[in-house]
Design an enzyme around this catalytic site. Structure first.
Site, PDB file in Angstrom:
ATOM      1  N   ARG A   1       1.012  -1.281   0.041  1.00 16.76           N
ATOM      2  CA  ARG A   1       0.038   0.082  -0.032  1.00 16.76           C
ATOM      3  C   ARG A   1       0.795   1.128  -0.040  1.00 16.76           C
ATOM      4  NH1 ARG A   1      -3.762  -2.567  -1.881  1.00 16.76           N
ATOM      5  NH2 ARG A   1      -5.813  -2.935  -0.739  1.00 16.76           N
TER       6      ARG A   1
ATOM      7  N   HIS B   1      -1.236  -0.128  -9.887  1.00 10.66           N
ATOM      8  CA  HIS B   1      -1.802  -0.808  -8.955  1.00 10.66           C
ATOM      9  C   HIS B   1      -2.532  -2.147  -9.678  1.00 10.66           C
ATOM     10  CE1 HIS B   1      -4.317  -1.023  -4.955  1.00 10.66           C
ATOM     11  NE2 HIS B   1      -4.089  -2.282  -5.483  1.00 10.66           N
TER      12      HIS B   1
END
Ligand SMILES: NC(=O)c1ccc[n+]([C@@H]2O[C@H](COP(=O)([O-])OP(=O)(O)OC[C@H]3O[C@@H](n4cnc5c(N)ncnc54)[C@H](OP(=O)(O)O)[C@@H]3O)[C@@H](O)[C@H]2O)c1
Length: 310
Positions: free
Chosen positions: A225, A273
């Site tokens: 993250r 991502h």
């Protein structure tokens, strides 16, 4: 008894998930009413993505569990209206995708592929890369994804150190925990892989002080993250020539704004991502297994520890 299952993860995912979910529930012998719109008071299970329109769980008075389609739960775990069990996604397809992304990017840097791909300039550069056994990799986070990646890298011959909250004993890995363990994992990382969840304890874990512990020219891979890293500290360490390269898949703001300095930095690789995603066929089986367990009164798999935040 019929299990009423609300699919609260958006229309696009519904088109992808409906058939695999129906098949998987059928295979498990679950008598299910599966729909994207059900009266909240009748819903037993909620198949969920944190970007769903459902943000208030109060009307779901008889729901028994929220089954998240994502591995990361930071966007739902603090929801004050959620008082029923929350299961996160542990999916073979998701894990396999992450193993492939991490292995590919580790090998890119280990083999120095960029030298030959980016410089077709007539210069003969005969330096052979070292063997994997001479390249130390540290993996922060030894959960479903981190442990699978660490095992694969170890299988390829890299000496792998893993770090997690609780002590572990995993095959050929050197497993560490605690602050002292983190220091060792950082000090001995030629390549550092971040596969921690985002929690209050892990936010900005890689700050200036901890970046300073890394050996010269360390390569950082972050498919975990974005907020695990202090962006300014990372940019400063890259600019100072301390960090060799950072390959980043996740960011504090996504999509990464076009003006963000990561895009233009010569020693940063941005991927949008895409390290891995939940795969509908395998994930549907995980959801169906949990609903079948719920219906049989058995404990659900992959429950989130709300206090720990993951
Ligand atoms: N980029 C992508 O496409 C993508 C896709 C999927 C997931 N992800 C990210 O990957 C993360 C990891 O997924 P996962 O399924 O492997 O999670 P997981 O199974 O919950 O594992 C998390 C690991 O992190 C460790 N950990 C958590 N807090 C810690 C702390 N404060 N100090 C030290 N270790 C800590 C845990 O330690 P214990 O083992 O002791 O509990 C565990 O080993 C997700 O949360 C998500 O953010 C990214």
């Amino acid at each position: 008894m019929t299990a009423n299952i609300l699919f609260a993860a958006g229309d696009t995912r519904w088109r992808v998930y409906e058939a695999p979910l129906r098949r998987a529930l059928d295979n498990k012998g679950v008598d299910a009413r599966l729909a994207t719109d059900l009266p909240p008071a009748e819903v037993d299970y909620i198949v969920y993505a944190p970007d769903s329109a459902v943000q208030d769980f109060t009307p779901f008075i008889r729901a028994r569990a929220v089954l998240n389609l994502w591995a990361g739960v930071e966007k739902i775990v603090t929801n004050p209206t959620l008082h029923i069990p929350l299961a996160r996604m542990v999916d073979h397809g998701l894990t396999q995708g992450m193993v492939e992304w991490v292995t590919g990017h580790v090998l890119r840097h280990h083999l120095g592929m960029d030298t030959h791909i980016l410089h077709q300039d007539g210069v003969w550069r005969p330096d052979a890369p070292p063997l994997a056994s001479d390249r130390r990799v540290s993996v922060l986070g030894l959960g479903a994804l981190g442990a699978a990646c660490a095992r694969m890298l170890s299988h390829l011959g890299f000496p792998v150190t893993g770090w997690s909250r609780s002590p572990k004993d995993i095959d050929t890995l050197r497993c560490l925990s605690g602050e002292a363990g983190l220091h060792t994992a950082l000090e001995e990382a030629d390549i550092l892989v971040l596969l921690l969840p985002l929690t209050p304890d892990t936010e900005s874990l890689l700050d200036a002080a901890r970046l300073a512990l890394l050996p010269a020219d360390t390569v950082i891979l972050n498919p975990g993250r974005g907020p695990l890293i202090d962006d300014d500290a990372l940019l400063a360490a890259l600019d100072a020539g301390k960090i060799g390269h950072a390959t980043l898949d996740v960011f504090r703001e996504e999509p990464l704004p076009p003006a963000h300095p990561f895009w233009a930095h010569s020693r940063v690789t941005v991927t949008p991502h895409i390290a891995s995603e939940t795969r509908s066929e395998t994930a549907a089986q995980v959801i169906a297994e949990n609903i079948s367990r719920g219906e049989a009164g058995k404990p659900l798999l992959h429950l989130v520890d709300r206090d720990a935040g993951y």
